[in-house]
Design a protein around this motif. Structure first.
Motif, mmCIF file in Angstrom:
data_model
loop_
_atom_site.group_PDB
_atom_site.id
_atom_site.type_symbol
_atom_site.label_atom_id
_atom_site.label_comp_id
_atom_site.label_asym_id
_atom_site.label_seq_id
_atom_site.Cartn_x
_atom_site.Cartn_y
_atom_site.Cartn_z
ATOM 1 N N THR A 172 0.834 -1.202 0.000
ATOM 2 C CA THR A 172 0.000 0.000 0.000
ATOM 3 C C THR A 172 0.865 1.248 0.000
ATOM 4 O O THR A 172 0.596 2.201 -0.743
ATOM 5 C CB THR A 172 -0.928 0.005 1.231
ATOM 6 N N GLN A 185 -2.676 3.428 -9.040
ATOM 7 C CA GLN A 185 -3.798 2.557 -8.682
ATOM 8 C C GLN A 185 -4.333 2.818 -7.266
ATOM 9 O O GLN A 185 -4.156 2.002 -6.354
ATOM 10 C CB GLN A 185 -3.400 1.096 -8.832
ATOM 11 N N LEU A 225 -7.360 2.684 -6.158
ATOM 12 C CA LEU A 225 -8.376 1.715 -5.734
ATOM 13 C C LEU A 225 -7.749 0.431 -5.205
ATOM 14 O O LEU A 225 -8.267 -0.178 -4.262
ATOM 15 C CB LEU A 225 -9.334 1.405 -6.890
ATOM 16 N N LEU A 226 -6.627 0.039 -5.771
ATOM 17 C CA LEU A 226 -5.919 -1.131 -5.264
ATOM 18 C C LEU A 226 -5.351 -0.849 -3.871
ATOM 19 O O LEU A 226 -5.397 -1.709 -2.994
ATOM 20 C CB LEU A 226 -4.800 -1.547 -6.217
ATOM 21 N N LEU A 246 -6.645 1.200 -1.709
ATOM 22 C CA LEU A 246 -7.803 1.178 -0.810
ATOM 23 C C LEU A 246 -8.232 -0.258 -0.509
ATOM 24 O O LEU A 246 -8.526 -0.603 0.643
ATOM 25 C CB LEU A 246 -8.962 1.962 -1.425
ATOM 26 N N ALA A 247 -8.233 -1.102 -1.525
ATOM 27 C CA ALA A 247 -8.609 -2.504 -1.323
ATOM 28 C C ALA A 247 -7.609 -3.217 -0.409
ATOM 29 O O ALA A 247 -8.009 -4.009 0.458
ATOM 30 C CB ALA A 247 -8.694 -3.222 -2.665
#
Length: 96
Positions: free
Chosen positions: A34, A43, A45-46, A48-49
């Motif tokens: 992260t 990225q 969204l990645l 956040l995931a």
């Protein structure tokens, strides 16, 4: 559902410690990934995931450990802290 407090401590504590190692390794690997994504600004969204995934892994692991009692929770925490120390040692070794 199995009542974890009925399992003998000599059986549950090593399992909780190993589970803490597993949880800690997954948590800190996802944290590093992260941080790399945030620094690269790539990225979001990645990132956040990964954040939601590592937090859910940590919460789920500790909730399961709570079912085993206080010593099981402490053993899980000890495993998590050992995983953190191992990850930091590997990062410092790679930096040299």
């Amino acid at each position: 559902m199995i009542d974890l407090s009925t399992i003998p401590l000599f059986a549950i504590l090593p399992v909780c410690f190993l589970a803490g190692l597993f949880i800690g390794y997954g948590y800190f690997r996802a944290l590093r990934a992260t941080a790399d994504l945030i620094v690269k600004e790539d990225q979001p969204l990645l990132a956040l995931a990964l954040t939601l995934g590592r937090l859910s892994l940590l919460i789920t692991g500790f909730l399961i450990a709570v079912l085993g009692g206080g010593l099981a929770l402490l053993a899980t925490l000890a495993g998590l802290l050992c995983a953190k120390a191992l990850m930091l040692r590997n990062i410092r070794k790679d930096a040299l």
